[in-house]
Design an enzyme around this catalytic site. Structure first.
Site, PDB file in Angstrom:
ATOM      1  N   GLY A  26      37.463  33.563  39.916  1.00  0.00           N
ATOM      2  CA  GLY A  26      38.198  32.313  39.743  1.00  0.00           C
ATOM      3  C   GLY A  26      38.719  32.209  38.329  1.00  0.00           C
ATOM      4  CB  SER A  27      40.213  29.422  36.502  1.00  0.00           C
ATOM      5  OG  SER A  27      39.196  28.463  36.597  1.00  0.00           O
ATOM      6  CB  THR A  28      39.161  31.979  31.921  1.00  0.00           C
ATOM      7  OG1 THR A  28      39.684  33.260  32.283  1.00  0.00           O
ATOM      8  CG2 THR A  28      38.375  32.124  30.628  1.00  0.00           C
ATOM      9  N   GLY A  81      34.641  29.948  35.035  1.00  0.00           N
ATOM     10  CA  GLY A  81      33.682  31.013  34.699  1.00  0.00           C
ATOM     11  C   GLY A  81      32.748  30.571  33.585  1.00  0.00           C
ATOM     12  CE  LYS A 135      32.769  26.191  46.205  1.00  0.00           C
ATOM     13  NZ  LYS A 135      34.169  25.772  46.434  1.00  0.00           N
ATOM     14  CD  GLU A 164      45.445  33.459  35.613  1.00  0.00           C
ATOM     15  OE1 GLU A 164      44.532  32.625  35.549  1.00  0.00           O
ATOM     16  OE2 GLU A 164      45.333  34.557  36.165  1.00  0.00           O
ATOM     17  CB  CYS A 193      43.241  37.764  39.077  1.00  0.00           C
ATOM     18  SG  CYS A 193      42.788  39.106  40.182  1.00  0.00           S
ATOM     19  CD  GLU A 201      36.019  41.171  39.024  1.00  0.00           C
ATOM     20  OE1 GLU A 201      36.935  41.237  38.180  1.00  0.00           O
ATOM     21  OE2 GLU A 201      35.411  42.166  39.442  1.00  0.00           O
TER      22      GLU A 201
HETATM   23  P1  NAD Z   1      38.898  27.946  40.179  1.00  0.00           P
HETATM   24  O1  NAD Z   1      38.095  28.510  39.089  1.00  0.00           O
HETATM   25  O2  NAD Z   1      39.367  26.565  40.063  1.00  0.00           O
HETATM   26  O3  NAD Z   1      38.118  28.020  41.575  1.00  0.00           O
HETATM   27  C1  NAD Z   1      37.486  29.175  42.035  1.00  0.00           C
HETATM   28  C2  NAD Z   1      36.234  28.793  42.791  1.00  0.00           C
HETATM   29  O4  NAD Z   1      35.338  28.177  41.890  1.00  0.00           O
HETATM   30  C3  NAD Z   1      36.457  27.797  43.929  1.00  0.00           C
HETATM   31  O5  NAD Z   1      35.608  28.115  44.998  1.00  0.00           O
HETATM   32  C4  NAD Z   1      36.052  26.474  43.298  1.00  0.00           C
HETATM   33  O6  NAD Z   1      35.642  25.523  44.238  1.00  0.00           O
HETATM   34  C5  NAD Z   1      34.898  26.928  42.439  1.00  0.00           C
HETATM   35  N1  NAD Z   1      34.582  26.019  41.333  1.00  0.00           N
HETATM   36  C6  NAD Z   1      35.413  25.182  40.662  1.00  0.00           C
HETATM   37  N2  NAD Z   1      34.725  24.495  39.727  1.00  0.00           N
HETATM   38  C7  NAD Z   1      33.431  24.914  39.789  1.00  0.00           C
HETATM   39  C8  NAD Z   1      32.248  24.609  39.057  1.00  0.00           C
HETATM   40  N3  NAD Z   1      32.235  23.694  38.081  1.00  0.00           N
HETATM   41  N4  NAD Z   1      31.109  25.254  39.393  1.00  0.00           N
HETATM   42  C9  NAD Z   1      31.086  26.189  40.357  1.00  0.00           C
HETATM   43  N5  NAD Z   1      32.175  26.506  41.096  1.00  0.00           N
HETATM   44  C10 NAD Z   1      33.337  25.902  40.812  1.00  0.00           C
HETATM   45  O7  NAD Z   1      40.079  28.968  40.346  1.00  0.00           O
HETATM   46  P2  NAD Z   1      41.279  28.861  41.359  1.00  0.00           P
HETATM   47  O8  NAD Z   1      42.316  27.969  40.814  1.00  0.00           O
HETATM   48  O9  NAD Z   1      40.757  28.543  42.703  1.00  0.00           O
HETATM   49  O10 NAD Z   1      41.752  30.387  41.369  1.00  0.00           O
HETATM   50  C11 NAD Z   1      42.675  30.852  40.496  1.00  0.00           C
HETATM   51  C12 NAD Z   1      42.018  31.586  39.351  1.00  0.00           C
HETATM   52  O11 NAD Z   1      41.214  32.656  39.813  1.00  0.00           O
HETATM   53  C13 NAD Z   1      43.023  32.231  38.435  1.00  0.00           C
HETATM   54  O12 NAD Z   1      42.690  31.978  37.106  1.00  0.00           O
HETATM   55  C14 NAD Z   1      42.902  33.707  38.733  1.00  0.00           C
HETATM   56  O13 NAD Z   1      43.289  34.572  37.733  1.00  0.00           O
HETATM   57  C15 NAD Z   1      41.478  33.842  39.093  1.00  0.00           C
HETATM   58  N6  NAD Z   1      41.298  35.010  39.936  1.00  0.00           N
HETATM   59  C16 NAD Z   1      40.702  36.107  39.395  1.00  0.00           C
HETATM   60  C17 NAD Z   1      40.541  37.249  40.156  1.00  0.00           C
HETATM   61  C18 NAD Z   1      39.875  38.463  39.585  1.00  0.00           C
HETATM   62  O14 NAD Z   1      39.455  39.324  40.335  1.00  0.00           O
HETATM   63  N7  NAD Z   1      39.757  38.584  38.282  1.00  0.00           N
HETATM   64  C19 NAD Z   1      40.977  37.275  41.469  1.00  0.00           C
HETATM   65  C20 NAD Z   1      41.582  36.133  41.993  1.00  0.00           C
HETATM   66  C21 NAD Z   1      41.725  34.995  41.210  1.00  0.00           C
END
Ligand code: NAD
Length: 489
Positions: A229-231, A234, A176, A384, A285, A251
């Site tokens: 993605g974001s905390t 997660g 996804k 962040e 990140c 992550e």
């Molecule tokens: P996000 O969490 O909003 O989105 C990430 C993914 O999750 C997207 O595909 C989104 O559609 C999906 N998503 C959103 N809500 C969801 C839900 N309720 N259920 C399942 N999936 C869902 O994050 P973002 O704004 O796209 O990315 C930025 C964040 O990602 C930052 O916090 C960054 O630190 C983190 N990040 C971490 C790493 C790492 O390796 N630790 C790497 C890159 C980005």
């Protein structure tokens, strides 16, 4: 002209069940790049069914590990041939400067595939020290159907971190992509398909997180979720995954400390710390967004840092000389502006930037930004920002640096600049983070495990260890006696 993309399910390009689509934007111009089929719960269900079928039977199920590795290597060769095209598609989608996609993100992504292609026939169990009349051995088996949910900052690279070890170990997958950047992943999957990956092994369902992402993480027939993605997201994914107790690897975000001691090589520390915060427009990140500078070297270091940061060339991501492209979306741009306003309200000193770039009015461009006089209790030191905004905090000595650096809910990465070897070892042990960089920042390689502690998540991607996240150990007992003991008489 806008291009249209469909979902990729069971080896076929299909419209979504609802027939709905969404737009993907070019962050450099604010215009629509592409129109993409919008996957929802029904589409995720079809993709999971296809992945299940491909896992349980058919050519992928029957393929030997060596042949799997050979097939993945064949895909890698095709990816090298198309690397420049992929770099351009990636930069058009998320605004990363072409120099960063072409020379860093895409080569690193293909290297990951090659690394795990080589491991495909080295996933093995053990023969254990069993008693003489019984024999125990372990099988290292694939989990089944993997759900991969990825963000927009490095779509191809972060997808490959999950896809390559999952496939090398014999799993199938439903990906996804982030709603902002689905296209490069769909283009990459075409290359897998052309190289002969069997139908259903890889499925890609673009869509929104709350709909398609949630459907995937709560699906009862998915065996594991690998998420970047974001905390906050997660935490939602863990809850959704708990419905069938599927394991998750997360992550997540960071607010990584980068510590400059007065015995550092200052020129190296300036160059490395700038890469640490401004690479990828700060949308990394692990970026070193909290910089701690020792009092005794503060003025000298900051003079040089600010002088250099002023000259960063922000502009069209497809221009080879661009050093910082646009932020990924208007929403991110506005979020960064909000954090800058909060930093000013809470008393930090804006030493550089803090505004949109005036030369590019329609794109989502922001200036390299530096806040000084930051204290650990300020919002810009705690949360962040995910943009090119650096918070600089002074410190007195090693103890003070360590205390301030660890004063965060995150624990993804950290950096130390010093020429003192004993201090290097003390800091490497003392910093609470998944990675410690010494006299460098933001290094990555396929061989080195990457991941977080605390609210930066758990599980390690990359390296040999990542295979463990996509396999299960089965213990097999064989009775070597002719008769079984009669316990109940
Ligand atoms: P996000 O969490 O909003 O989105 C990430 C993914 O999750 C997207 O595909 C989104 O559609 C999906 N998503 C959103 N809500 C969801 C839900 N309720 N259920 C399942 N999936 C869902 O994050 P973002 O704004 O796209 O990315 C930025 C964040 O990602 C930052 O916090 C960054 O630190 C983190 N990040 C971490 C790493 C790492 O390796 N630790 C790497 C890159 C980005």
């Amino acid at each position: 002209m806008n291009r249209s993309y469909q979902l990729f399910i069971d080896g076929k390009w299909v419209d979504s069940v609802s027939g709905e689509t969404f737009n993907s934007f070019n962050p450099a111009t604010g215009e629509v790049n592409d129109i993409v089929a919008e996957g929802r719960a029904d589409d995720i269900d079809l993709a999971v069914k296809a992945a299940r079928k491909a896992f349980e039977s058919g050519p992928w199920h029957e393929m030997s590990p060596s042949d799997r590795g050979r097939l993945l290597n064949k895909v890698a060769q095709e990816l090298w041939r198309k690397a420049d095209d992929l770099a351009e598609i990636e930069s058009r989608g998320n605004g990363l400067p072409i120099k960063e996609t072409k020379f860093i993100a895409i080569p690193a992504m293909i290297d990951v595939l090659e690394f795990y292609a080589g491991l495909a026939n080295k996933v093995q169990g053990e023969t254990l020290a069993s008693p003489s009349d019984r024999f125990n051995f372990t099988l290292k088996e694939p989990l089944g159907v993997i759900g991969a949910i990825v963000p927009w900052n490095f779509p191809l690279m972060l997808t490959m971190w999950k896809l390559a070890p999952a496939l090398a170990a014999g799993n199938t997958i439903v990906i996804k992509p982030a709603e902002q950047t689905p296209v490069s992943i769909l283009e990459m999957v075409k290359i897998f398909q052309e190289a002969g990956i069997p139908d259903g092994v890889i499925n890609v369902v673009p869509g929104y997180g709350s709909e398609a992402g949630n459907a995937l993480s709560s699906h009862p027939d998915v065996n594991k979720i690998a998420f970047t993605g974001s905390t906050n997201t997660g935490k939602l994914i863990m809850q959704a995954a708990s419905k069938n107790l599927k394991p998750v690897s997360l992550e997540l975000g960071g607010k990584s400390p980068n510590i400059i001691f007065d015995d550092a090589n200052i020129e190296n520390a300036v160059n490395g710390s700038m890469f640490g915060i401004y690479f990828g427009q700060g949308q990394v990140c692990a970026s070193g967004s909290r910089m701690f500078v020792q009092d005794s070297v503060y003025d000298q270091f900051m003079d040089e840092f600010i002088k250099k940061a002023k000259n960063i060339k922000v502009g069209n991501p497809l221009d080879q000389t661009t050093q910082m492209g646009p932020q990924v979306s208007l929403q991110q741009l506005e979020r960064i502006e909000q954090y800058v306003a909060t930093g000013l309200e809470e008393g930090a000193h804006l030493a550089l930037g803090g505004e949109r770039c005036k030369t590019n009015e329609n794109g989502y461009f922001f200036t390299p930004t530096i806040f000084e006089n930051v204290t650990s209790d300020m919002t810009i030191a705690k949360e962040e920002i995910f943009g090119p905004v650096l918070s600089v905090i002074r410190f007195k000595d090693e103890e003070d640096a360590l205390k301030k650096a660890n004063d965060t809910v995150y624990g993804l990465a950290s950096g130390v600049w010093t020429e003192n070897l004993k201090r290097v070892h003390r800091m490497a042990k003392g910093l609470k983070a998944g990675t410690v960089y010494v006299n460098t920042f933001s290094m990555l390689d396929s061989v080195a495990p990457f991941g977080g502690t605390k609210q930066s998540g758990f599980g390690r991607e990359l390296g040999i260890q990542a295979i463990d996240m996509y396999t299960e150990t089965k213990s097999v007992w064989v009775n070597l006696n002719d008769e079984h003991f009669n316990w109940y008489g």
